[in-house]
Enzyme design. Structure first.
Site, PDB file in Angstrom:
ATOM      1  N   ASP A   1       0.827  -1.258  -0.084  1.00  0.00           N
ATOM      2  CA  ASP A   1      -0.065   0.111   0.032  1.00  0.00           C
ATOM      3  C   ASP A   1       0.862   1.271   0.014  1.00  0.00           C
ATOM      4  OD1 ASP A   1      -2.607   1.501   0.396  1.00  0.00           O
ATOM      5  OD2 ASP A   1      -1.304   2.099   2.243  1.00  0.00           O
TER       6      ASP A   1
ATOM      7  N   GLU B   1      -2.158  -5.233  -3.605  1.00  0.00           N
ATOM      8  CA  GLU B   1      -1.147  -4.494  -2.834  1.00  0.00           C
ATOM      9  C   GLU B   1      -0.102  -5.491  -2.332  1.00  0.00           C
ATOM     10  OE1 GLU B   1      -3.777  -0.551  -1.308  1.00  0.00           O
ATOM     11  OE2 GLU B   1      -3.715  -2.311  -0.102  1.00  0.00           O
TER      12      GLU B   1
END
Length: 226
Positions: A49, A120
């Site tokens: 992320d 992610e």
């Protein structure tokens, strides 16, 4: 049937850490049911992320040298929100690689949130395995053309951008509240507040409620999308 090695080949990745990539596609339910010792994707999602946010910001910054900070933030937010990440995960068939426990399969399988997280996590695995330059290359391959052709209403539609920003950060919904309405048409002036978490983050004034809401969202973005 697609395999992880197919994904790695797609992005020109040669690795001696296949377990790291298997972990990126392993849901916690699978670990729990199968007593899998390799772990699930959650830690990889965390680092992925952060890497994604940085790389997208860098790509947007370089592609749009004339845009101000606020507009750059809107484009970045548009591409790192959950809906877009789920879309890319499906494009590259990540849903076919997921290792899910039986209970999770019964309760919805690879839903949008899981696909967003796995996307992610995969980037996190690339970063840890190959380093920043390679993960930048992968993100660039996936996103660059879409970023170059981003609809300009992404910049102008402040309400959509604010909703995506808030949901990406807190999973909460944005609400708008009419504070006042003064005057008579066509000179009516509406004042609107925008809020989430029971707090007011922006105020807007306009000649219609829709315009006032856009102005309130713009005001909120100027404060939080930094």
């Amino acid at each position: 049937m697609i395999e992880i090695r197919d994904i790695l080949k797609e992005f020109g990745i040669t690795t001696n850490k296949p377990a790291l990539y298997r972990q990126a596609f392993t849901h916690a339910s699978f670990v729990h049911e199968m007593k899998n010792s390799n772990g699930d994707y959650e830690r990889l999602e965390f680092i992925g992320d952060g890497v994604l946010d940085l790389v997208i910001a860098d790509i947007v910054f370089k592609l749009y040298p004339s845009l101000n900070q606020g507009d750059l933030s809107k484009i970045r937010i548009y591409f790192v929100n959950g809906n877009k990440l789920t879309e890319y995960a499906k494009k590259y068939h990540f849903d076919q690689l997921l290792l899910l426990g039986h209970g999770q399969k019964i309760n919805g399988g690879s839903n949008a949130k899981i696909l967003e997280d796995v996307f992610e996590a995969f980037l996190g695995a690339v970063y840890l395995d190959q380093g920043f330059n390679k993960v930048y290359e992968v993100v660039n391959t996936i996103f660059k053309e879409d970023i170059k052709n981003v609809p300009m209403d992404v910049i102008k539609d402040y309400k959509s951008q604010l909703q995506e920003f808030v949901q990406a950060d807190t999973r909460n919904s944005v609400t708008y509240r009419l504070v006042s309405e003064k005057g008579n048409p066509p000179n009516t002036e509406f004042t609107v507040e925008v809020m989430w978490d029971n707090q007011v983050f922006g105020v807007g004034v306009g000649t219609s409620k829709k315009r006032a809401e856009q102005e309130a969202a713009k005001d909120a973005l100027s404060k939080v999308a930094r």
